[in-house]
Scaffold this motif. Structure first.
Motif, PDB file in Angstrom:
ATOM      1  N   ARG A 249       2.833   2.982   1.055  1.00  0.00           N
ATOM      2  CA  ARG A 249       3.626   2.715  -0.133  1.00  0.00           C
ATOM      3  C   ARG A 249       3.047   1.564  -0.962  1.00  0.00           C
ATOM      4  N   VAL A 250       3.394   1.563  -2.249  1.00  0.00           N
ATOM      5  CA  VAL A 250       2.919   0.510  -3.148  1.00  0.00           C
ATOM      6  C   VAL A 250       3.616  -0.813  -2.842  1.00  0.00           C
ATOM      7  N   ASP A 251       2.994  -1.885  -3.310  1.00  0.00           N
ATOM      8  CA  ASP A 251       3.521  -3.248  -3.191  1.00  0.00           C
ATOM      9  C   ASP A 251       3.670  -3.710  -1.746  1.00  0.00           C
ATOM     10  N   ALA A 252       2.926  -3.094  -0.834  1.00  0.00           N
ATOM     11  CA  ALA A 252       2.886  -3.546   0.556  1.00  0.00           C
ATOM     12  C   ALA A 252       1.483  -4.094   0.820  1.00  0.00           C
ATOM     13  N   HIS A 253       1.083  -5.101   0.047  1.00  0.00           N
ATOM     14  CA  HIS A 253      -0.306  -5.537   0.039  1.00  0.00           C
ATOM     15  C   HIS A 253      -0.742  -6.153   1.361  1.00  0.00           C
ATOM     16  N   ASP A 254       0.144  -6.879   2.029  1.00  0.00           N
ATOM     17  CA  ASP A 254      -0.218  -7.457   3.323  1.00  0.00           C
ATOM     18  C   ASP A 254      -0.454  -6.358   4.348  1.00  0.00           C
ATOM     19  N   SER A 255       0.389  -5.329   4.320  1.00  0.00           N
ATOM     20  CA  SER A 255       0.203  -4.207   5.241  1.00  0.00           C
ATOM     21  C   SER A 255      -1.086  -3.455   4.917  1.00  0.00           C
ATOM     22  N   LEU A 256      -1.366  -3.297   3.626  1.00  0.00           N
ATOM     23  CA  LEU A 256      -2.592  -2.609   3.224  1.00  0.00           C
ATOM     24  C   LEU A 256      -3.819  -3.410   3.668  1.00  0.00           C
TER      25      LEU A 256
END
Length: 393
Positions: A249-256
Motif C-alpha cells: 500500500r501507498v504511504d507505508a514508506h518505512d515498510s517499503l
C-alpha cells in the motif's frame, strides 16, 4: 497568443480479445477490462492553433469532462499556452489535487507551442540527444550515440509489453509470442494470489529461457510478508525482476524500505509517486530503486520533468507508467521519455491492445518499439469522425 477555449470529449474504445492476439479481458487485482473510457481534451487559441491532450476517466466520464470544462477552463482561458509554469502554479483548488485534470490541458499547450515554433515537443524538452532512451539490445545496431548524425536518424523508443493476470499456461504462451515479436521486457499484473503470481513468472521465464525481463505489478495487492515471499521465491529460482511495482500500500514508506532491505528484487513505487512530495520522501527513506512515474498525476510534462530530475539527482532510474493510453497520450509519453533525461527503462504500453484509435495515423509497434512523431507539436492528427464514432453520449 491566448487560450480561448477548452473542450473535452469522453470516448469508449474496446480492447482486442486475448484469443485474437490482444489483452482482453485485462485482469488486475481490482478489476477486469474489455474496453476503456478515455477523455480527450482540445485547447484552442486566438491564432487558430489547437492542441490536444488525453486523460483517463476519474469517477465517471461526465464528471471528468465537467471538472475540465467547468473547473479548469475558467482558470486558463485568456492565458498564454507558452507560460506553462505560471499556468501550472495558478491552477489551485483548495482541498483538492487538480493536477490530474490540468495534465491533459498542459500537454495540449505543449502541442500548441510545438506547432507554433514548428518543432516536435521532444526538441523543446532539451534532452533528446541522450543515449538512455533505448536499451543495449537496440543500441547495438543503432550506432554510436557520440555521433550526432547517427543518433539523428534514431527516434524509436523500446516499450514494455503489459499483460493482465492469466493462467500460468496462457502467460507462458503469450511470453513466447511477445519475445518473438521483438520485445525484451514484459510486465504482468498480480496481487490476487501471490503463489499464482510466482507460478506465472516462473512459467514465462522457463518458456523464454530467461530471454525476457519481467516487471510484476500487484497494484498494492500484497502485504509485506507476501512481497518478501514473492521476491525470495523468484530469487531462489534464479529469476531477478526488472522491478516489483508498488508491491504494498501507498504511504507505508518505512515498510517499503524494510522490504527493499529484505529482497534482492528492485522496488519500483508507482502509486506512491502520485502523491505530492512523496518521491523525495521515498528517496530519503531508502524505499525506492526505480521511479515509476506518470505525467497525469504529475500535472503534465512540466511536472514530470521535475520528478525525473529528482530521481536523476538520487541516482535512480525512471520509467513511465501506462494508463491505457490512446494515440494522444502515447505521443505525449514518447516525446517526454525521449526529451527528458533520466528515463533509462522502456515505458509501459498497451497500445497494441486497442481495436481502434482516435488519431488519423495510428502508431505501429514494430520490433517492440514505437517511433516518436517527427512533425511539430505532438506530431499527430486527430480523426474527428472516430471521436464521434466512439463518443460517450
Amino acid at each position: 497568443m491566448k487560450i480561448t477555449d477548452i473542450e473535452a470529449f469522453a470516448v469508449n474504445i474496446p480492447l482486442v480479445p486475448f484469443e485474437d492476439g490482444g489483452i482482453a479481458p485485462y485482469v488486475t487485482n481490482h478489476n477486469s477490462l474489455t474496453d476503456m473510457d478515455r477523455v480527450l481534451v482540445r485547447v484552442d487559441t486566438d491564432e487558430g492553433i489547437s492542441g490536444w491532450g488525453e486523460v483517463r476517466v476519474f469517477l465517471t466520464p461526465a464528471a471528468t469532462v465537467s471538472i475540465i470544462e467547468d473547473g479548469i477552463r475558467p482558470l486558463v482561458v485568456g492565458q498564454s499556452p507558452f507560460e506553462l509554469e505560471a499556468l501550472r502554479r495558478q491552477v489551485f483548488v483548495e482541498y483538492a489535487n487538480a493536477d490530474m485534470f490540468f495534465a491533459p490541458v498542459e500537454v495540449a499547450c505543449w502541442d500548441i507551442v510545438g506547432q507554433s515554433l514548428d518543432k516536435p515537443v521532444y526538441e523543446l524538452l532539451g534532452g533528446w540527444t541522450a543515449p538512455s532512451q533505448t536499451n543495449t539490445r537496440h543500441r547495438e545496431h543503432q550506432g554510436d550515440y557520440s555521433n550526432e548524425d547517427d543518433y539523428g536518424n534514431d527516434h524509436e523508443i523500446e516499450v514494455a509489453y503489459c499483460l493482465g493476470i492469466l493462467s500460468p499456461e496462457q502467460s507462458r504462451q503469450r511470453a513466447a509470442e511477445v519475445l518473438n515479436e521483438g520485445y525484451s521486457v514484459l510486465k504482468t499484473k498480480a496481487g490476487r494470489d501471490w503463489t499464482e503470481d510466482v507460478a506465472r513468472i516462473e512459467a514465462m521465464h522457463d518458456e523464454v529461457d530467461g530471454e525476457l525481463s519481467f516487471r510484476l505489478d500487484p497494484n498494492q495487492g500484497w502485504t509485506i510478508d507476501q512481497a518478501i515471499r514473492v521476491g525470495s521465491k523468484l530469487a531462489d529460482a534464479g529469476i531477478y525482476l526488472q522491478y516489483m511495482e508498488q508491491p504494498i500500500r501507498v504511504d507505508a514508506h518505512d515498510s517499503l524500505a524494510g522490504l527493499k532491505r529484505q529482497t534482492r528484487q528492485p522496488i519500483g513505487p508507482n502509486e506512491d509517486t502520485y502523491i505530492p512530495h512523496n518521491l523525495r520522501r521515498l528517496v530519503a527513506a531508502g524505499a525506492i530503486d526505480v521511479a515509476v512515474l506518470d505525467l497525469t498525476p504529475a500535472g503534465g510534462i512540466t511536472g514530470l520533468r521535475q520528478e525525473a530530475a529528482i530521481a536523476a539527482d538520487a541516482g535512480i532510474p525512471a520509467v513511465h507508467h501506462c494508463a491505457f493510453d490512446l494515440g494522444i497520450r502515447t505521443a505525449a509519453i514518447l516525446h517526454a521519455v525521449h526529451g527528458i533525461p533520466g528515463f533509462s527503462l522502456p515505458p509501459d504500453s498497451v497500445y497494441y491492445g486497442w481495436e481502434d484509435d482516435v488519431i488519423a495515423d495510428p502508431f505501429d509497434v514494430a520490433d517492440g518499439t514505437l517511433r516518436v512523431p517527427q512533425d511539430s507539436g505532438l506530431g499527430i492528427e486527430i480523426d474527428r469522425d472516430r471521436i464521434e464514432e466512439y463518443r460517450i453520449a
